[in-house]
Design a protein around this motif. Structure first.
Motif, PDB file in Angstrom:
ATOM      1  N   GLY A 245       6.396 -29.973  39.567  1.00 38.12           N
ATOM      2  CA  GLY A 245       6.958 -28.691  39.986  1.00 38.12           C
ATOM      3  C   GLY A 245       6.247 -27.497  39.380  1.00 38.12           C
ATOM      4  N   GLN A 246       5.138 -27.738  38.717  1.00 35.09           N
ATOM      5  CA  GLN A 246       4.405 -26.672  38.028  1.00 35.09           C
ATOM      6  C   GLN A 246       3.104 -26.338  38.763  1.00 35.09           C
ATOM      7  N   LEU A 247       2.557 -25.167  38.431  1.00 29.44           N
ATOM      8  CA  LEU A 247       1.238 -24.756  38.876  1.00 29.44           C
ATOM      9  C   LEU A 247       0.284 -24.973  37.715  1.00 29.44           C
ATOM     10  N   ILE A 248      -0.737 -25.771  37.929  1.00 28.11           N
ATOM     11  CA  ILE A 248      -1.780 -25.988  36.934  1.00 28.11           C
ATOM     12  C   ILE A 248      -2.947 -25.106  37.334  1.00 28.11           C
ATOM     13  N   GLU A 249      -3.265 -24.133  36.495  1.00 31.78           N
ATOM     14  CA  GLU A 249      -4.402 -23.249  36.767  1.00 31.78           C
ATOM     15  C   GLU A 249      -5.599 -23.751  35.984  1.00 31.78           C
ATOM     16  N   VAL A 250      -6.740 -23.842  36.669  1.00 35.37           N
ATOM     17  CA  VAL A 250      -7.970 -24.278  36.023  1.00 35.37           C
ATOM     18  C   VAL A 250      -8.891 -23.081  35.889  1.00 35.37           C
ATOM     19  N   GLY A 251      -9.313 -22.814  34.646  1.00 36.32           N
ATOM     20  CA  GLY A 251     -10.248 -21.733  34.372  1.00 36.32           C
ATOM     21  C   GLY A 251     -11.640 -22.297  34.134  1.00 36.32           C
ATOM     22  N   SER A 252     -12.500 -21.517  33.547  1.00 38.08           N
ATOM     23  CA  SER A 252     -13.901 -21.900  33.357  1.00 38.08           C
ATOM     24  C   SER A 252     -14.044 -23.248  32.665  1.00 38.08           C
ATOM     25  N   GLY A 253     -14.873 -24.108  33.260  1.00 38.26           N
ATOM     26  CA  GLY A 253     -15.191 -25.393  32.649  1.00 38.26           C
ATOM     27  C   GLY A 253     -14.100 -26.443  32.751  1.00 38.26           C
ATOM     28  N   GLY A 254     -13.042 -26.177  33.498  1.00 36.79           N
ATOM     29  CA  GLY A 254     -11.938 -27.119  33.567  1.00 36.79           C
ATOM     30  C   GLY A 254     -12.121 -28.186  34.632  1.00 36.79           C
ATOM     31  N   SER A 255     -11.436 -29.292  34.445  1.00 35.92           N
ATOM     32  CA  SER A 255     -11.363 -30.355  35.445  1.00 35.92           C
ATOM     33  C   SER A 255     -10.007 -31.031  35.293  1.00 35.92           C
ATOM     34  N   ILE A 256      -9.614 -31.773  36.301  1.00 33.44           N
ATOM     35  CA  ILE A 256      -8.288 -32.396  36.319  1.00 33.44           C
ATOM     36  C   ILE A 256      -8.434 -33.895  36.559  1.00 33.44           C
ATOM     37  N   THR A 257      -7.582 -34.658  35.888  1.00 33.37           N
ATOM     38  CA  THR A 257      -7.487 -36.093  36.149  1.00 33.37           C
ATOM     39  C   THR A 257      -6.066 -36.416  36.579  1.00 33.37           C
ATOM     40  N   ILE A 258      -5.950 -37.184  37.675  1.00 32.90           N
ATOM     41  CA  ILE A 258      -4.647 -37.664  38.135  1.00 32.90           C
ATOM     42  C   ILE A 258      -4.494 -39.088  37.608  1.00 32.90           C
ATOM     43  N   PRO A 259      -3.587 -39.304  36.646  1.00 28.94           N
ATOM     44  CA  PRO A 259      -3.447 -40.633  36.046  1.00 28.94           C
ATOM     45  C   PRO A 259      -2.649 -41.589  36.926  1.00 28.94           C
ATOM     46  N   ASP A 260      -2.761 -42.873  36.634  1.00 28.49           N
ATOM     47  CA  ASP A 260      -2.017 -43.905  37.343  1.00 28.49           C
ATOM     48  C   ASP A 260      -0.685 -44.160  36.651  1.00 28.49           C
ATOM     49  N   ALA A 261       0.318 -44.521  37.427  1.00 29.29           N
ATOM     50  CA  ALA A 261       1.625 -44.967  36.919  1.00 29.29           C
ATOM     51  C   ALA A 261       2.287 -43.949  35.983  1.00 29.29           C
ATOM     52  N   THR A 262       2.187 -42.665  36.333  1.00 30.79           N
ATOM     53  CA  THR A 262       2.786 -41.605  35.519  1.00 30.79           C
ATOM     54  C   THR A 262       3.886 -40.863  36.265  1.00 30.79           C
ATOM     55  N   PHE A 263       3.734 -40.746  37.582  1.00 31.94           N
ATOM     56  CA  PHE A 263       4.647 -39.934  38.381  1.00 31.94           C
ATOM     57  C   PHE A 263       5.554 -40.803  39.234  1.00 31.94           C
ATOM     58  N   ALA A 264       6.624 -40.199  39.752  1.00 30.47           N
ATOM     59  CA  ALA A 264       7.597 -40.898  40.585  1.00 30.47           C
ATOM     60  C   ALA A 264       7.490 -40.417  42.030  1.00 30.47           C
ATOM     61  N   THR A 265       8.033 -41.191  42.931  1.00 30.57           N
ATOM     62  CA  THR A 265       8.066 -40.843  44.348  1.00 30.57           C
ATOM     63  C   THR A 265       8.670 -39.453  44.538  1.00 30.57           C
ATOM     64  N   GLY A 266       7.952 -38.603  45.275  1.00 33.27           N
ATOM     65  CA  GLY A 266       8.438 -37.255  45.568  1.00 33.27           C
ATOM     66  C   GLY A 266       7.988 -36.189  44.588  1.00 33.27           C
ATOM     67  N   ASP A 267       7.398 -36.570  43.467  1.00 31.11           N
ATOM     68  CA  ASP A 267       6.888 -35.572  42.522  1.00 31.11           C
ATOM     69  C   ASP A 267       5.747 -34.791  43.161  1.00 31.11           C
ATOM     70  N   ILE A 268       5.669 -33.501  42.850  1.00 33.62           N
ATOM     71  CA  ILE A 268       4.601 -32.640  43.374  1.00 33.62           C
ATOM     72  C   ILE A 268       4.060 -31.784  42.236  1.00 33.62           C
ATOM     73  N   VAL A 269       2.730 -31.672  42.184  1.00 37.57           N
ATOM     74  CA  VAL A 269       2.050 -30.789  41.241  1.00 37.57           C
ATOM     75  C   VAL A 269       1.078 -29.941  42.058  1.00 37.57           C
ATOM     76  N   SER A 270       1.038 -28.636  41.803  1.00 40.82           N
ATOM     77  CA  SER A 270       0.090 -27.740  42.470  1.00 40.82           C
ATOM     78  C   SER A 270      -1.031 -27.390  41.505  1.00 40.82           C
ATOM     79  N   ILE A 271      -2.256 -27.314  42.028  1.00 41.31           N
ATOM     80  CA  ILE A 271      -3.428 -27.012  41.206  1.00 41.31           C
ATOM     81  C   ILE A 271      -4.182 -25.855  41.837  1.00 41.31           C
ATOM     82  N   PHE A 272      -4.531 -24.845  41.019  1.00 42.03           N
ATOM     83  CA  PHE A 272      -5.292 -23.688  41.490  1.00 42.03           C
ATOM     84  C   PHE A 272      -6.605 -23.604  40.732  1.00 42.03           C
ATOM     85  N   ASN A 273      -7.704 -23.533  41.450  1.00 41.01           N
ATOM     86  CA  ASN A 273      -9.040 -23.386  40.856  1.00 41.01           C
ATOM     87  C   ASN A 273      -9.372 -21.908  40.759  1.00 41.01           C
TER      88      ASN A 273
END
Length: 143
Positions: free
Chosen positions: A62-90
């Motif tokens: 339910g959060q906005l993940i903002e990525v600034g200079s030099g950032g990258s994102i990893t989506i891990p396995d077996a961490t989230f539940a059905t229906g979870d949503i995360v937003s990412i802004f570059n």
């Protein structure tokens, strides 16, 4: 029988005024929800902009993940539940990498499992978790 009007607070504080016609007996009621109050809240940002490698966590739902200079994102396995949503802004002038460590990651509308996608410059995407091991990424992404 009198009608009662229910007027939400336009400032989003989660309060409602209950008013009976021709009455000076208005009542104010606060109603909590999962975030503490019902209101017109936007999507909260999860801390400061990420400027290094960042692995999504269950607390990012339910959060906005903002990525600034030099950032990258990893989506891990077996961490989230059905229906979870995360937003990412570059919020950078170049593409960033989203590494899909989750078992299966689809780009919306494409029937292929992707190990990595690029989030375009000033791009926005949402990650919807179908299960703890499957997600769909929609938005400004390419393979």
């Amino acid at each position: 029988m009198s009608k009662i009007s229910l007027a939400p607070d336009i400032l989003g504080t989660g309060t409602f005024t209950i008013a009976a016609p021709n009455s000076n007996n208005d009542r104010t009621l606060s109603i909590p929800d999962n975030n503490g109050t019902i209101g017109f809240a936007g999507v909260p940002r999860s801390g400061a902009a990420k400027t290094g490698s960042y692995t999504l966590a269950a607390s990012d739902v339910g959060q906005l993940i903002e990525v600034g200079s030099g950032g990258s994102i990893t989506i891990p396995d077996a961490t989230f539940a059905t229906g979870d949503i995360v937003s990412i802004f570059n919020n950078t002038s170049g593409n960033i990498t989203i590494t899909c460590s989750i078992s299966t990651a689809y780009i919306s509308g494409v029937d292929a499992d992707d190990a990595s996608v690029s989030l375009l410059t000033r791009g926005l995407c949402s990650v919807l978790f179908i299960s703890g091991t499957v997600c769909v990424i929609t938005g400004s992404v390419t393979t």
